[in-house]
Structures are given as structure tokens and as C-alpha cells.
Write a protein that holds these residues in place. Structure first.
Motif, PDB file in Angstrom:
ATOM      1  N   ASN A   1      10.372  14.768  -1.384  1.00  0.00           N
ATOM      2  CA  ASN A   1       8.929  15.035  -1.626  1.00  0.00           C
ATOM      3  C   ASN A   1       8.490  14.903  -2.990  1.00  0.00           C
ATOM      4  O   ASN A   1       7.347  15.686  -3.386  1.00  0.00           O
ATOM      5  N   SER A   2       9.255  14.861  -3.857  1.00  0.00           N
ATOM      6  CA  SER A   2       8.971  14.946  -5.289  1.00  0.00           C
ATOM      7  C   SER A   2       9.175  13.470  -6.103  1.00  0.00           C
ATOM      8  O   SER A   2      10.016  12.473  -5.523  1.00  0.00           O
ATOM      9  N   LEU A   3       8.482  13.185  -7.286  1.00  0.00           N
ATOM     10  CA  LEU A   3       8.769  12.078  -7.755  1.00  0.00           C
ATOM     11  C   LEU A   3       9.355  12.702  -9.228  1.00  0.00           C
ATOM     12  O   LEU A   3       8.629  13.092 -10.193  1.00  0.00           O
ATOM     13  N   PRO A   4      10.756  12.367  -9.345  1.00  0.00           N
ATOM     14  CA  PRO A   4      11.371  12.843 -10.529  1.00  0.00           C
ATOM     15  C   PRO A   4      11.018  12.299 -11.641  1.00  0.00           C
ATOM     16  O   PRO A   4      10.820  11.061 -11.745  1.00  0.00           O
ATOM     17  N   SER A   5      10.988  12.821 -12.890  1.00  0.00           N
ATOM     18  CA  SER A   5      10.855  12.115 -14.148  1.00  0.00           C
ATOM     19  C   SER A   5      11.882  11.845 -14.908  1.00  0.00           C
ATOM     20  O   SER A   5      12.970  12.577 -14.691  1.00  0.00           O
ATOM     21  N   TYR A   6      11.704  10.749 -15.548  1.00  0.00           N
ATOM     22  CA  TYR A   6      13.216  10.080 -16.088  1.00  0.00           C
ATOM     23  C   TYR A   6      13.723  10.764 -17.173  1.00  0.00           C
ATOM     24  O   TYR A   6      12.725  11.187 -18.292  1.00  0.00           O
ATOM     25  N   THR A   7      14.814  11.309 -17.252  1.00  0.00           N
ATOM     26  CA  THR A   7      15.500  12.114 -18.433  1.00  0.00           C
ATOM     27  C   THR A   7      16.706  11.320 -18.969  1.00  0.00           C
ATOM     28  O   THR A   7      17.556  10.976 -18.321  1.00  0.00           O
ATOM     29  N   PRO A   8      16.426  10.848 -20.508  1.00  0.00           N
ATOM     30  CA  PRO A   8      17.484  10.028 -20.930  1.00  0.00           C
ATOM     31  C   PRO A   8      18.759  10.501 -20.884  1.00  0.00           C
ATOM     32  O   PRO A   8      19.067  11.861 -21.061  1.00  0.00           O
TER      33      PRO A   8
ATOM     34  N   LYS B   1       0.678  -1.326   0.064  1.00  0.00           N
ATOM     35  CA  LYS B   1      -0.213   0.031   0.149  1.00  0.00           C
ATOM     36  C   LYS B   1       0.836   1.350  -0.024  1.00  0.00           C
ATOM     37  O   LYS B   1       0.620   2.233  -0.618  1.00  0.00           O
ATOM     38  N   ILE B   2       1.949   1.137   0.579  1.00  0.00           N
ATOM     39  CA  ILE B   2       2.745   2.563   1.003  1.00  0.00           C
ATOM     40  C   ILE B   2       3.712   2.860  -0.387  1.00  0.00           C
ATOM     41  O   ILE B   2       4.081   3.904  -0.591  1.00  0.00           O
ATOM     42  N   LEU B   3       3.353   1.997  -1.533  1.00  0.00           N
ATOM     43  CA  LEU B   3       4.422   2.031  -2.543  1.00  0.00           C
ATOM     44  C   LEU B   3       3.688   2.779  -3.727  1.00  0.00           C
ATOM     45  O   LEU B   3       3.954   2.447  -4.843  1.00  0.00           O
ATOM     46  N   SER B   4       2.682   3.664  -3.377  1.00  0.00           N
ATOM     47  CA  SER B   4       1.948   4.087  -4.470  1.00  0.00           C
ATOM     48  C   SER B   4       2.353   5.281  -5.502  1.00  0.00           C
ATOM     49  O   SER B   4       1.878   5.488  -6.702  1.00  0.00           O
ATOM     50  N   ARG B   5       3.748   5.913  -5.038  1.00  0.00           N
ATOM     51  CA  ARG B   5       4.195   6.865  -5.833  1.00  0.00           C
ATOM     52  C   ARG B   5       5.472   6.272  -6.663  1.00  0.00           C
ATOM     53  O   ARG B   5       6.447   5.879  -6.163  1.00  0.00           O
ATOM     54  N   PHE B   6       5.245   6.213  -7.830  1.00  0.00           N
ATOM     55  CA  PHE B   6       6.110   5.337  -8.837  1.00  0.00           C
ATOM     56  C   PHE B   6       5.687   6.004 -10.360  1.00  0.00           C
ATOM     57  O   PHE B   6       4.824   6.504 -10.402  1.00  0.00           O
ATOM     58  N   ASP B   7       6.763   5.726 -11.251  1.00  0.00           N
ATOM     59  CA  ASP B   7       6.375   5.918 -12.591  1.00  0.00           C
ATOM     60  C   ASP B   7       7.138   4.873 -13.266  1.00  0.00           C
ATOM     61  O   ASP B   7       8.156   4.495 -13.205  1.00  0.00           O
ATOM     62  N   LEU B   8       6.668   4.802 -14.635  1.00  0.00           N
ATOM     63  CA  LEU B   8       7.590   3.792 -15.449  1.00  0.00           C
ATOM     64  C   LEU B   8       7.598   4.556 -16.823  1.00  0.00           C
ATOM     65  O   LEU B   8       6.831   5.127 -17.295  1.00  0.00           O
ATOM     66  N   THR B   9       8.836   4.297 -17.629  1.00  0.00           N
ATOM     67  CA  THR B   9       9.255   5.184 -18.797  1.00  0.00           C
ATOM     68  C   THR B   9       9.746   3.998 -19.790  1.00  0.00           C
ATOM     69  O   THR B   9      10.695   3.156 -19.308  1.00  0.00           O
ATOM     70  N   TYR B  10       9.028   3.770 -20.737  1.00  0.00           N
ATOM     71  CA  TYR B  10       9.716   2.822 -21.876  1.00  0.00           C
ATOM     72  C   TYR B  10      10.827   3.512 -22.488  1.00  0.00           C
ATOM     73  O   TYR B  10      10.972   4.519 -22.712  1.00  0.00           O
ATOM     74  N   ILE B  11      11.873   2.593 -22.567  1.00  0.00           N
ATOM     75  CA  ILE B  11      13.290   2.751 -23.327  1.00  0.00           C
ATOM     76  C   ILE B  11      13.498   1.503 -24.275  1.00  0.00           C
ATOM     77  O   ILE B  11      13.388   0.674 -23.909  1.00  0.00           O
ATOM     78  N   SER B  12      13.405   2.084 -25.471  1.00  0.00           N
ATOM     79  CA  SER B  12      13.545   0.981 -26.566  1.00  0.00           C
ATOM     80  C   SER B  12      15.093   0.367 -26.534  1.00  0.00           C
ATOM     81  O   SER B  12      15.862   0.935 -25.891  1.00  0.00           O
ATOM     82  N   PRO B  13      15.064  -1.138 -26.739  1.00  0.00           N
ATOM     83  CA  PRO B  13      13.861  -1.968 -27.446  1.00  0.00           C
ATOM     84  C   PRO B  13      13.168  -2.433 -26.205  1.00  0.00           C
ATOM     85  O   PRO B  13      12.088  -2.927 -26.755  1.00  0.00           O
ATOM     86  N   ASN B  14      13.851  -2.923 -25.071  1.00  0.00           N
ATOM     87  CA  ASN B  14      13.115  -3.666 -24.101  1.00  0.00           C
ATOM     88  C   ASN B  14      13.523  -3.243 -22.754  1.00  0.00           C
ATOM     89  O   ASN B  14      13.268  -3.894 -21.805  1.00  0.00           O
ATOM     90  N   GLY B  15      13.718  -2.196 -22.729  1.00  0.00           N
ATOM     91  CA  GLY B  15      14.228  -1.288 -21.321  1.00  0.00           C
ATOM     92  C   GLY B  15      12.821  -0.455 -20.675  1.00  0.00           C
ATOM     93  O   GLY B  15      12.103   0.065 -21.480  1.00  0.00           O
ATOM     94  N   ILE B  16      12.717  -0.382 -19.382  1.00  0.00           N
ATOM     95  CA  ILE B  16      11.713   0.317 -18.878  1.00  0.00           C
ATOM     96  C   ILE B  16      12.543   0.851 -17.561  1.00  0.00           C
ATOM     97  O   ILE B  16      13.424   0.246 -16.628  1.00  0.00           O
ATOM     98  N   ALA B  17      12.406   2.241 -17.335  1.00  0.00           N
ATOM     99  CA  ALA B  17      12.790   2.978 -16.212  1.00  0.00           C
ATOM    100  C   ALA B  17      11.957   2.984 -15.107  1.00  0.00           C
ATOM    101  O   ALA B  17      10.715   3.225 -15.421  1.00  0.00           O
ATOM    102  N   ILE B  18      12.371   2.470 -13.893  1.00  0.00           N
ATOM    103  CA  ILE B  18      11.195   2.558 -12.738  1.00  0.00           C
ATOM    104  C   ILE B  18      11.609   3.913 -11.981  1.00  0.00           C
ATOM    105  O   ILE B  18      12.778   3.813 -11.372  1.00  0.00           O
ATOM    106  N   SER B  19      10.846   4.887 -11.884  1.00  0.00           N
ATOM    107  CA  SER B  19      11.134   6.216 -11.203  1.00  0.00           C
ATOM    108  C   SER B  19      10.404   6.063  -9.561  1.00  0.00           C
ATOM    109  O   SER B  19       9.437   5.439  -9.615  1.00  0.00           O
ATOM    110  N   TYR B  20      11.151   6.586  -8.611  1.00  0.00           N
ATOM    111  CA  TYR B  20      10.654   6.495  -7.447  1.00  0.00           C
ATOM    112  C   TYR B  20      10.700   7.635  -6.793  1.00  0.00           C
ATOM    113  O   TYR B  20      11.385   8.657  -7.255  1.00  0.00           O
ATOM    114  N   PRO B  21       9.906   8.099  -5.696  1.00  0.00           N
ATOM    115  CA  PRO B  21      10.076   9.379  -4.877  1.00  0.00           C
ATOM    116  C   PRO B  21      11.435   9.799  -4.177  1.00  0.00           C
ATOM    117  O   PRO B  21      12.147   8.915  -3.717  1.00  0.00           O
ATOM    118  N   ILE B  22      12.075  10.808  -4.466  1.00  0.00           N
ATOM    119  CA  ILE B  22      13.174  11.359  -3.783  1.00  0.00           C
ATOM    120  C   ILE B  22      12.751  12.563  -2.890  1.00  0.00           C
ATOM    121  O   ILE B  22      12.173  13.598  -3.464  1.00  0.00           O
TER     122      ILE B  22
END
Length: 554
Positions: free
Chosen positions: A214-221, A191-212
Motif C-alpha cells: 500500500n505504499s510507494l517507497p522512495s529510491y535510496t542509493p 490507467k491503472i499504472l498511476s502510482r510510480f516515481d522516477l529518480t535521476y541517477i548520474s550520469p544517465n541512469g533513472i530509477a523507476i519506483s513502483y508501489p509495494i
């Protein structure tokens, strides 16, 4: 007979619970805003199934704390793995590869093409798992049962890790109908893990973002950083090395000396490539080498000087540490201590003036910063730049444009270095670049400065914040990135680091961090330092290196 225990919290509040109540139940009672992820009971961070049997002092571990963030990341990885398995079956392969831009980089292999729609489906499934408030159970199983379990899923690298463990039992975690091992504490539930994001990275990669914080930074290549990881990874794979267990097997097979030399050759090839690029570009007059703490800037700059010399180019090495402002002018932190890690601690005006003067053929009396008096001293003879010389500038902020704004773009080359480690403990437990740098720093602080592990940890936490703000953002401005990781180094560093970490007492605020790093180190067998060449970047930290005993070319 009293069947109650009294819990006194850090904010002064008191809670009475039944004797034998588990920490996970206390978390449910107090966690109104989902920010407290674990508890310290009488100074010790405990598992969520810990039973309270006596009156205790309790401190919160929040998601924004470093330990809390580590617990959060591990829980989030588990939810991610479960989501992929539930969507695509037990044959789906999930590899948690490494950290990248405040995120975790992973690759998955499933029975269909991985694309943005795949990522969307995984994210939806993760949200369902999190919303269902699934318990993450802490269990202990025999080592043989753990080996049988992971082998049934063909996760042979995990069984190899268990083989080198000395314990008869293995601490695992249960989520749904899956079991896994994460080398540290986990959250009580999803339940406590509600803050996250996923970003697709070609060809089969995924970036998992987590809170730092008080913010949830977006993935920047960052293509250059990703390339540093993948290039070294491919070279290690050609040697049959992907995980910690592979290195341990090399040690037990008696082949570690050759493996060390091969890794050193790979690092030296980077130096050769960099030196060739510089020599082939007649416009380059200054090379700026930057990177976060304990990346190996000193060795890299001095080694580059030797490579350039072998190609007929003299060098002039400058450290930005000699350009600190006078101590009375040094910026201060909120607690009043000096802030050396920010760029405003450097006399940028003087640095640019002297650098420009050197390039214009003028003589300059360069400063040497006295760290005892906190003042720059001008005791050296005037120097000027020879026609064939190239200036090498190394420092934490060397590639920051504020520090080299006086130099025309065509006349400078910006090099960013860091130990980008592509190997993992196993497919679900990556090795943090930050942990590698911390262990390097701790060993060097003790070897060269007499600091304790607690001294290093105290400075490290503040330094990390400065790096996030003043160092990492500039890696994208680099022309070249050099990977200073050595796949074997943890085995060497373990010998030096373990006694230092064991010296941290349970009542220290850094005790959990010490335990976490110790658990990581135990995954590697010890490697004698005698096999490490004197010119290795690792010698910058463990000592007895060639560059400690020779003067730079200027």
C-alpha cells in the motif's frame, strides 16, 4: 438460447455479462478503486482479451499481490519506454538494467545530456500516457515478423532470443504505435499504472519506483550494491556477454565450459580480494557474512576460510542457525506457524556472550541446534580461539548490529552477499535477483530436503516479507558486498527447476508464478551440470559439491 454468462466473485457478488465479453471489459465494470489489475477465471490468471463463454468463478488479482505487482511492473516499464521514444524519437535507446532498492534501474541514451530535467520530462509524459487510458493490446505475430520488427530498430538481442524459441508465433503487446515482448501478462490499459516515481541517477541512469503493497517507497542509493552490478557487468561485456542470447550462443558454439570456468575465476577473485583485506588488517577478529536466502552464504564462508588458510590464517566458522531460541520460545506468525526468519528467533544474548568469551580467550561449549526437537544441544567439546584464528559468522542476520553489538567496530568486518545479476533477457527485460534466489532455493529444497516446488513457494512468500524488513535494510551497513551471481547459472538450474515447476497444478494458488518462472527459464538453453566445479557456489543448490563432504575447520 442463453447469451449471458454468470460470474461469481470471491466476495460472493454475482455479475452477468454477454457471452464473449472480454476480461478487460469486466475489469472496467468492477475496478472502482483501480486496485484489481487482472482476474483469475476458474483458477487461471488469464490475458485481458480472454473471452468469457461459460459461467465462471472469478478471483481478483490486486496490485498488492505478487503476481499483480509483476504485471504492474511490466506495464510500467512499457509506459516508460514509450514515453522516452515519444520524447526523443525512435533512435533513443532504453536499457532496463536490473532491480535495485525496491526500484528498477534503467539507463537511456538520447540526443542530449540526461539530467534531472530529462527525468522530469519523462515523468510528465508517462503521466499523460497513463491519464489517456491507452489500451495495451495482446497480439500474436509470426516469429519471422517479430524478428523483422525488432531488427528494424536494431534490437538484435531480441531477434537472437526469438531464434532460440521453438514456437512459430510470438506473443507481443501493442501500446500506441509500438510493439514489445514482456514474457508475461500485461495490464488491460495504462490507467491503472498511476502510482510510480522516477529518480535521476548520474550520469544517465533513472530509477523507476513502483508501489509495494500500500505504499510507494522512495529510491535510496546504495553505492556498494550498484558497484557490484556494474563491476560484474563490465567483466561480462569484455567477454561479449550482455544478454541471455549471448550465453545461448556460447552454448551453441561449444564454448560454455570455458565460460563457466572464467565466471568461477571472477568469483574466486572476489574471495582473494576479501581474504587479502582481512589479513592486511590486524585488528579484524570476526568476519560477519550475511545476505538474503539462497545467496550462497554457506559456500562463501567456507571458501573464505580456505583462502584465509592459504594466507596463514586459521578460521573458526559459526552459523547463527545453531543459536535459534528453543522452539517453545520461537516467535509465531499471525497464522500460528513459527517465524524463523526474524532476528528475534535467534538467542542474541547467548550468541553475543559466547562470541565475546571466545575473543577473550575463554573456552566455550557451542550449541548445535536440533531442528527435529527444536532445542539447542551441547554435545561438542569445549573450544577456544587460537591466537592466529579469525572467526567467520554466517547467517541471515549476521551483519545486524543486534547480533554483534558486543564486538568493537574495529574488530569486525561486515560482508553482505547476494547474486546481483547484470545480464538481461534483452534490453527491456531484466533478470530479477529475487527470481535467481527463488530458483536456487527451490532446487536446493528438493535436492537436499525433499520439498516440492509448492512447499518452497509457500515458505518463500513469507520469507520475502521478512527479508524486506530484517535483511535488506542492513546491506547499507556492510563494509564489503560480494556478488555471488554466476552468469551461466540459469542454464544449469533450468534442468533441475523445470520438472518441479511443471508439477504445480492449475488449481494451485502458485500456478501463475510457476508459469511466469517457466517462461523466464525457457529463454536459456540447458547447460550440463558436469561442467560446474565442485567448489562452485552453485553446488550449494544443485548438490555434489566439495563443501558437502568436508568438515569446517572448527
Amino acid at each position: 438460447m442463453n447469451n449471458k454468462v454468470k460470474l461469481t466473485f470471491e466476495d460472493g457478488s454475482v455479475l452477468e455479462v454477454d457471452k464473449g465479453t472480454e476480461v478487460k471489459d469486466v475489469l472496467k465494470l468492477i475496478n472502482q478503486n483501480d486496485q484489481v489489475i487482472a482476474l483469475r477465471i476458474n483458477g487461471v490468471c488469464v490475458a485481458t482479451d480472454f473471452e468469457l463463454i461459460e459461467d465462471s468463478n472469478v478471483k481478483y488479482i490486486r496490485i498488492s499481490d505478487r503476481i499483480g505487482r509483476q504485471i504492474y511492473i511490466k506495464g510500467l516499464k512499457y509506459v516508460y519506454i514509450l514515453a522516452v521514444k515519444e520524447l526523443y524519437g525512435d533512435n533513443a535507446i532504453v536499457n532496463i538494467k536490473h532491480s535495485i532498492d525496491k526500484s528498477i534501474y534503467s539507463e537511456i541514451k538520447i540526443n542530449k545530456k540526461v539530467d534531472a530535467f530529462t527525468v522530469k520530462a519523462i515523468k510528465k509524459k508517462m503521466k499523460e500516457i497513463i491519464a489517456s487510458d491507452m489500451e495495451i493490446k495482446h497480439i500474436s505475430v509470426s516469429r519471422s515478423d517479430a524478428i523483422d520488427y525488432v531488427n528494424s530498430f536494431k534490437e538484435t538481442e531480441k531477434s537472437l532470443n526469438y531464434k532460440y524459441m521453438t514456437n512459430d508465433s510470438v506473443t507481443m503487446y501493442e501500446l500506441g504505435d509500438t510493439y514489445n515482448y514482456f514474457y508475461f501478462l500485461m495490464p488491460a490499459s495504462t490507467k491503472i499504472l498511476s502510482r510510480f516515481d522516477l529518480t535521476y541517477i548520474s550520469p544517465n541512469g533513472i530509477a523507476i519506483s513502483y508501489p509495494i503493497e500500500n505504499s510507494l517507497p522512495s529510491y535510496t542509493p546504495s553505492p556498494l550494491v550498484m558497484n557490484a552490478f556494474t563491476t560484474y557487468e563490465k567483466k561480462l561485456l569484455s567477454m561479449g556477454v550482455r544478454y541471455a542470447g549471448d550465453i545461448n550462443k556460447i552454448i551453441t558454439d561449444g564454448k560454455i565450459a570455458d565460460f563457466i570456468q572464467t565466471n568461477e575465476i571472477l568469483y574466486d577473485q572476489n574471495m582473494e580480494t576479501l581474504a587479502t583485506k582481512i589479513v592486511n588488517n590486524k585488528h579484524i577478529k570476526v568476519v560477519f557474512i550475511s545476505g538474503p536466502s539462497s545467496s550462497g552464504k554457506t559456500t562463501t564462508s567456507k571458501k573464505l576460510a580456505l583462502y584465509l588458510k592459504s594466507k596463514g590464517k586459521d578460521t573458526f566458522v559459526i552459523s547463527t542457525d545453531d543459536y535459534f531460541v528453543e522452539r517453545k520460545d520461537t516467535p509465531r506468525k499471525e497464522d500460528g506457524s513459527y517465524e524463523y526468519e526474524i532476528i528475534d528467533a535467534i538467542d542474541m544474548k547467548l550468541f553475543n556472550l559466547q562470541l565475546k568469551s571466545l575473543l577473550n580467550g575463554k573456552e566455550v561449549v557451542m550449541p548445535k541446534y536440533n531442528f527435529i526437537t527444536g532445542e539447542k544441544e551441547y554435545k561438542s567439546k569445549p573450544v577456544s580461539l587460537k591466537e592466529n584464528q579469525i572467526i567467520i559468522v554466517e547467517g541471515l542476520h549476521a551483519i545486524n548490529e543486534k547480533l554483534n553489538s558486543s564486538i568493537d567496530k574495529k574488530n569486525k568486518l561486515k560482508v553482505y552477499i547476494s547474486p546481483f545479476t547484470p545480464i538481461g533477457l534483452d534490453r527491456h527485460n531484466h533478470i530479477s535477483t529475487i527470481d535467481i534466489r527463488f530458483i536456487r532455493r527451490m532446487v536446493r529444497d528438493y535436492q537436499h530436503r525433499g520439498y516440492s516446488a509448492e512447499d518452497t513457494l509457500n515458505a518463500w512468500m513469507g520469507m520475502r516479507k521478512s527479508e524486506e524488513k530484517y535483511v535488506y535494510p542492513y546491506q547499507r551497513t556492510a563494509d564489503i558486498i560480494i556478488n555471488t551471481s554466476l552468469a551461466y547459472e540459469v542454464g544449469v538450474l533450468r534442468t533441475y527447476a523445470e520438472p518441479l515447476l511443471y508439477s504445480i497444478n492449475p488449481d494451485s494458488v502458485y500456478y501463475e508464478e510457476a508459469i511466469r518462472v517457466l517462461n523466464f527459464l525457457k529463454c536459456f538453453l540447458n547447460i550440463p551440470s558436469e561442467y560446474v566445479p565442485q567448489t562452485s557456489v552453485l553446488r550449494e543448490f544443485i548438490g555434489n559439491g566439495y563443501f558437502e563432504y568436508v568438515k569446517s575447520s572448527n
